[in-house]
Design a protein around this motif. Structure first.
Motif, PDB file in Angstrom:
ATOM      1  N   ASP A 310      28.788 -15.461   6.866  1.00 28.14           N
ATOM      2  CA  ASP A 310      27.517 -15.195   7.406  1.00 28.14           C
ATOM      3  C   ASP A 310      26.825 -14.244   6.447  1.00 28.14           C
ATOM      4  O   ASP A 310      26.998 -13.252   6.209  1.00 28.14           O
ATOM      5  N   GLY A 311      25.609 -14.789   5.620  1.00 27.64           N
ATOM      6  CA  GLY A 311      24.826 -14.275   4.726  1.00 27.64           C
ATOM      7  C   GLY A 311      23.902 -13.228   5.108  1.00 27.64           C
ATOM      8  O   GLY A 311      23.601 -12.346   4.411  1.00 27.64           O
ATOM      9  N   THR A 312      23.927 -12.929   6.542  1.00 36.41           N
ATOM     10  CA  THR A 312      23.073 -11.955   7.054  1.00 36.41           C
ATOM     11  C   THR A 312      23.841 -10.524   7.284  1.00 36.41           C
ATOM     12  O   THR A 312      23.436  -9.498   7.431  1.00 36.41           O
ATOM     13  N   GLU A 313      25.180 -10.648   7.045  1.00 38.60           N
ATOM     14  CA  GLU A 313      26.198  -9.631   7.024  1.00 38.60           C
ATOM     15  C   GLU A 313      26.148  -9.058   5.655  1.00 38.60           C
ATOM     16  O   GLU A 313      25.612  -9.676   4.583  1.00 38.60           O
ATOM     17  N   PRO A 314      26.491  -7.795   5.511  1.00 39.50           N
ATOM     18  CA  PRO A 314      26.359  -7.045   4.217  1.00 39.50           C
ATOM     19  C   PRO A 314      27.338  -7.652   3.179  1.00 39.50           C
ATOM     20  O   PRO A 314      28.246  -8.201   3.391  1.00 39.50           O
ATOM     21  N   GLU A 325      41.197 -22.885  -6.673  1.00 37.07           N
ATOM     22  CA  GLU A 325      40.715 -24.232  -7.164  1.00 37.07           C
ATOM     23  C   GLU A 325      40.233 -24.940  -6.093  1.00 37.07           C
ATOM     24  O   GLU A 325      39.273 -25.874  -6.344  1.00 37.07           O
ATOM     25  N   ARG A 326      40.857 -24.909  -4.916  1.00 38.96           N
ATOM     26  CA  ARG A 326      40.676 -25.986  -3.889  1.00 38.96           C
ATOM     27  C   ARG A 326      39.580 -25.498  -2.848  1.00 38.96           C
ATOM     28  O   ARG A 326      39.602 -25.931  -1.572  1.00 38.96           O
ATOM     29  N   GLN A 327      39.144 -24.291  -3.225  1.00 40.51           N
ATOM     30  CA  GLN A 327      38.483 -23.431  -2.187  1.00 40.51           C
ATOM     31  C   GLN A 327      36.827 -23.521  -2.679  1.00 40.51           C
ATOM     32  O   GLN A 327      36.578 -23.121  -3.849  1.00 40.51           O
ATOM     33  N   ILE A 328      35.936 -23.653  -1.794  1.00 39.76           N
ATOM     34  CA  ILE A 328      34.561 -23.541  -1.857  1.00 39.76           C
ATOM     35  C   ILE A 328      33.936 -22.491  -0.953  1.00 39.76           C
ATOM     36  O   ILE A 328      34.257 -22.453  -0.177  1.00 39.76           O
ATOM     37  N   ILE A 329      33.201 -21.451  -1.531  1.00 39.57           N
ATOM     38  CA  ILE A 329      32.588 -20.446  -0.536  1.00 39.57           C
ATOM     39  C   ILE A 329      31.245 -20.803  -0.264  1.00 39.57           C
ATOM     40  O   ILE A 329      30.222 -21.216  -1.334  1.00 39.57           O
ATOM     41  N   ALA A 330      30.898 -20.764   0.977  1.00 40.21           N
ATOM     42  CA  ALA A 330      29.527 -21.294   1.527  1.00 40.21           C
ATOM     43  C   ALA A 330      28.985 -20.169   2.332  1.00 40.21           C
ATOM     44  O   ALA A 330      29.676 -19.945   3.315  1.00 40.21           O
ATOM     45  N   VAL A 331      27.966 -19.430   1.841  1.00 38.47           N
ATOM     46  CA  VAL A 331      27.389 -18.441   2.521  1.00 38.47           C
ATOM     47  C   VAL A 331      26.240 -19.022   3.260  1.00 38.47           C
ATOM     48  O   VAL A 331      25.147 -19.675   2.807  1.00 38.47           O
ATOM     49  N   ASN A 332      26.267 -18.755   4.633  1.00 39.45           N
ATOM     50  CA  ASN A 332      25.466 -19.494   5.545  1.00 39.45           C
ATOM     51  C   ASN A 332      24.388 -18.293   6.003  1.00 39.45           C
ATOM     52  O   ASN A 332      24.265 -17.312   5.851  1.00 39.45           O
ATOM     53  N   LYS A 333      23.237 -19.450   6.713  1.00 42.04           N
ATOM     54  CA  LYS A 333      22.141 -18.767   7.361  1.00 42.04           C
ATOM     55  C   LYS A 333      21.161 -18.304   6.373  1.00 42.04           C
ATOM     56  O   LYS A 333      20.298 -17.362   6.433  1.00 42.04           O
ATOM     57  N   LEU A 334      20.929 -19.209   5.287  1.00 43.33           N
ATOM     58  CA  LEU A 334      20.033 -18.933   4.321  1.00 43.33           C
ATOM     59  C   LEU A 334      18.620 -18.541   4.843  1.00 43.33           C
ATOM     60  O   LEU A 334      17.985 -17.845   4.252  1.00 43.33           O
ATOM     61  N   ASP A 335      18.267 -19.440   5.922  1.00 40.62           N
ATOM     62  CA  ASP A 335      17.020 -19.548   6.398  1.00 40.62           C
ATOM     63  C   ASP A 335      16.456 -17.810   7.068  1.00 40.62           C
ATOM     64  O   ASP A 335      15.528 -17.859   6.987  1.00 40.62           O
ATOM     65  N   ILE A 336      17.451 -17.149   7.406  1.00 35.90           N
ATOM     66  CA  ILE A 336      17.008 -15.876   7.894  1.00 35.90           C
ATOM     67  C   ILE A 336      17.506 -14.628   7.048  1.00 35.90           C
ATOM     68  O   ILE A 336      17.549 -13.708   7.353  1.00 35.90           O
ATOM     69  N   MET A 337      17.642 -14.883   5.652  1.00 33.34           N
ATOM     70  CA  MET A 337      18.092 -14.113   4.744  1.00 33.34           C
ATOM     71  C   MET A 337      16.522 -13.894   3.926  1.00 33.34           C
ATOM     72  O   MET A 337      16.036 -14.859   3.555  1.00 33.34           O
ATOM     73  N   GLN A 339      14.456 -12.180   0.375  1.00 31.60           N
ATOM     74  CA  GLN A 339      14.700 -12.701  -1.022  1.00 31.60           C
ATOM     75  C   GLN A 339      15.594 -11.862  -1.568  1.00 31.60           C
ATOM     76  O   GLN A 339      16.576 -12.096  -2.392  1.00 31.60           O
ATOM     77  N   SER A 340      15.814 -10.349  -1.450  1.00 28.40           N
ATOM     78  CA  SER A 340      16.568  -9.392  -2.150  1.00 28.40           C
ATOM     79  C   SER A 340      18.084  -9.762  -1.648  1.00 28.40           C
ATOM     80  O   SER A 340      18.907  -9.781  -2.376  1.00 28.40           O
ATOM     81  N   MET A 341      18.406 -10.312  -0.126  1.00 26.16           N
ATOM     82  CA  MET A 341      19.500 -10.444   0.127  1.00 26.16           C
ATOM     83  C   MET A 341      19.937 -11.835  -0.512  1.00 26.16           C
ATOM     84  O   MET A 341      21.257 -11.868  -0.896  1.00 26.16           O
ATOM     85  N   ARG A 342      19.194 -12.759  -0.580  1.00 27.71           N
ATOM     86  CA  ARG A 342      19.551 -13.903  -1.380  1.00 27.71           C
ATOM     87  C   ARG A 342      20.151 -13.793  -2.946  1.00 27.71           C
ATOM     88  O   ARG A 342      20.948 -14.196  -3.150  1.00 27.71           O
ATOM     89  N   ASN A 343      19.304 -12.774  -3.458  1.00 25.57           N
ATOM     90  CA  ASN A 343      19.492 -12.306  -4.782  1.00 25.57           C
ATOM     91  C   ASN A 343      21.059 -11.815  -4.851  1.00 25.57           C
ATOM     92  O   ASN A 343      21.725 -11.992  -5.926  1.00 25.57           O
ATOM     93  N   LYS A 344      21.188 -10.902  -3.908  1.00 23.39           N
ATOM     94  CA  LYS A 344      22.564 -10.118  -4.047  1.00 23.39           C
ATOM     95  C   LYS A 344      23.432 -11.033  -3.972  1.00 23.39           C
ATOM     96  O   LYS A 344      24.670 -10.948  -4.666  1.00 23.39           O
ATOM     97  N   TRP A 345      23.530 -12.133  -3.132  1.00 19.36           N
ATOM     98  CA  TRP A 345      24.498 -13.001  -2.733  1.00 19.36           C
ATOM     99  C   TRP A 345      24.607 -13.908  -3.942  1.00 19.36           C
ATOM    100  O   TRP A 345      25.765 -14.249  -4.456  1.00 19.36           O
ATOM    101  N   ALA A 346      23.516 -14.240  -4.532  1.00 19.00           N
ATOM    102  CA  ALA A 346      23.656 -15.225  -5.583  1.00 19.00           C
ATOM    103  C   ALA A 346      24.302 -14.643  -6.824  1.00 19.00           C
ATOM    104  O   ALA A 346      24.999 -15.168  -7.521  1.00 19.00           O
ATOM    105  N   ASN A 347      23.939 -13.099  -7.117  1.00 17.24           N
ATOM    106  CA  ASN A 347      24.645 -12.559  -8.018  1.00 17.24           C
ATOM    107  C   ASN A 347      26.195 -12.379  -7.687  1.00 17.24           C
ATOM    108  O   ASN A 347      26.887 -12.559  -8.591  1.00 17.24           O
ATOM    109  N   ARG A 348      26.558 -12.453  -6.743  1.00 13.33           N
ATOM    110  CA  ARG A 348      27.808 -12.105  -6.155  1.00 13.33           C
ATOM    111  C   ARG A 348      28.776 -13.169  -6.269  1.00 13.33           C
ATOM    112  O   ARG A 348      29.820 -13.167  -6.859  1.00 13.33           O
TER     113      ARG A 348
END
Ligand SMILES: Nc1nc2c(ncn2[C@@H]2O[C@H](COP(=O)(O)OP(=O)(O)O)[C@@H](O)[C@H]2O)c(=O)[nH]1
Ligand SMILES: [Mg+2]
Length: 455
Positions: A310-314, A325-337, A339-348
């Motif tokens: 959940d991307g709205t969590e810290p 190798e078999r794992q994909i991370i999907a950070v969800n709820k982009l619509d309620i994040m 910009q700064s949150m988005r950037n933080k996640w993207a960096n991470r």
């Protein structure tokens, strides 16, 4: 040995239901005579050369008309089964096709068993076993890539490779056996190292055919994908979004999904089998705990896992374990994040994950690309690589591998040629099962039993 069974078989070769035409296939020594008993046209089928089509009617014993038909005549050995064969094209319909079949059965044919036409084709030397399996593969293919791989096998790719290994084995064992004869006279034809080198070469070729099986499995059966994560991160919403269907119940209450939900979908020509799971958390609820246990088990057994957060969590709360190798991370709820949150996640995340909104569908394309990439490299490679494509073929190869490894060990331990020759012959027998040079009833039943009736 007389391979061709005496009786003449018949079956409807087209799928049930309404369509333009249905085809009734008849094959066996009496195929043409039996059909002549029910077919009325300007020329008798007995006087019709092979590869010819006649127009006429199928009649019951009382001469009443069952249907107007086109009948193709094939004469042995120039037919699919290698026997005299007739194909009756009647109007497409559940009832009319079975009436035509019934009339032919009454005239002396027997209802065919599943795969019996193909089995006869094999017994008459028209196809080898690996090709028969390729035909079954073509019929059951659900994706384009699975179809392409089966067509490759039908062209004889596997047969060619297996024959090459068999020739190597025959040459090798005759050298080893020759060595045996001369050993009595105190001379040796081959050094132990020479034999060992050849044995290892055979082993490598067998291993290659086995590993192509593992890689091709995703093409044939699809890739299993499990969606996991904590409760309420949006796993079920993502599952529904990928399927384009409100399959799973979505609710703001954590612990809604308790069992495993499975659906198939084809993305980029590859079949994916998605599983939605219960959110991973400690629960006192027995049913939910069982759901969590099942989710964990599925996570280990799947080809790919999508770990949803959940991307709205810290961002700091994001547990950065090793991303497999078999794992994909999907950070969800982009619509309620914001910009700064988005950037933080993207960096991470960097390249290891994607930002998505299961609600709006944003980022879904990147997720799909990642899915295809994680199977794609494996899948596309195996299109070029011909290897075992059925479990039966793989088991025969595995038996052959076991025997050639025995031979290799015996060589290394400088054991006598007799023992080595024995293992080489065993290995040859195992490989001969793949194309059908060596067969048992059990093998034949296993191959042809999976066919539909009429094939
Ligand atoms: N805003 C927003 N809400 C979402 C998104 N995905 C899921 N939700 C909401 O999060 C809650 C939990 O969703 P659900 O799919 O049931 O989560 P699950 O427990 O992981 O299966 C529901 O109220 C959803 O509407 C999203 O992308 N954006
Ligand atoms: Mg859920």
């Amino acid at each position: 040995m007389k391979l061709t069974p005496e009786d003449t078989i018949a079956a409807i070769a087209t799928p049930p239901g309404e369509g333009a035409i249905s085809i009734i296939r008849v094959s066996g020594p009496m195929a043409i005579q039996i059909c002549d008993r029910v077919f009325v046209g300007s020329v008798k089928l007995a006087d019709t050369p092979g590869y010819t089509i006649r127009h006429g009617t199928i009649r019951r014993e009382d001469l009443s008309i069952v249907d107007e038909v086109l009948v193709s005549v094939f004469r042995a050995p120039r037919s699919f089964s290698g026997e005299d064969s007739v194909e009756v094209n009647c109007h497409g319909g559940m009832l009319v096709a079975s009436e035509v079949l019934g009339t032919i059965l009454e005239a002396g044919a027997r209802q065919a068993e599943p795969g019996e036409f193909s089995k006869r084709a094999f017994l008459n030397g028209k196809i080898d076993l690996s090709k028969a399996e390729a035909i079954a593969g073509i019929i059951s293919a659900q994706t384009r890539s699975a179809l392409m791989s089966s067509v490759e096998h039908l062209k004889g790719g596997l047969q060619e490779k297996v024959d090459k290994i068999r020739h190597m084995l025959v040459d090798l064992s005759s050298l080893v056996e020759l060595d045996l004869d001369f050993a009595e006279e105190g001379v040796s034809m081959l050094t132990a190292d020479q034999i060992l080198a050849k044995v290892s070469e055979v082993k490598g070729s067998i291993q290659e055919l086995i590993s192509a099986f593992e890689e091709g499995r995703i093409l044939r059966e699809g890739a299993s994908v499990v969606i996991t994560g904590k409760p309420n991160v949006g796993k079920s919403s993502l599952f529904n979004r990928i399927l384009n269907n409100d399959r799973a119940i979505v609710s703001p209450l954590p612990g809604t999904t308790r069992d495993l939900l499975e659906e198939n979908v084809t993305i980029g020509g590859v079949l994916f089998r998605f599983t939605d799971t219960a959110g991973i958390r400690d629960s006192v609820d027995v049913v939910e705990s069982e759901g969590v246990a099942r989710a964990r088990a599925r996570e280990t057994s799947s080809d790919i896992s999508i770990s949803v957060f959940d991307g709205t969590e810290p961002v700091d709360g994001f547990l950065e374990k090793e991303v497999g190798e078999r794992q994909i991370i999907a950070v969800n709820k982009l619509d309620i994040m914001d910009q700064s949150m988005r950037n933080k996640w993207a960096n991470r995340l960097g390249q290891t994950g994607v930002l998505i909104s299961a609600m709006t569908g944003e980022g879904l394309e990147s997720l799909k690309k990642k899915l295809i990439a994680s199977t794609g490299s494996r899948a596309s490679r195996s299109e070029e690589r011909v290897g075992a494509s059925t479990l039966r073929q793989k088991e025969a190869l595995a038996a052959g591998l076991f025997q050639i490894e025995n031979a290799e060990r015996l060589c290394q331990e400088h054991e006598g040629s007799e023992l080595i020759a024995f293992e080489l012959r065993e290995c040859l027998t195992s490989l001969s099962e793949i194309t059908g040079e060596v067969t048992t009833d059990e093998i034949l039943n296993r191959v042809f039993g999976q066919f539909c009736i009429g094939k």
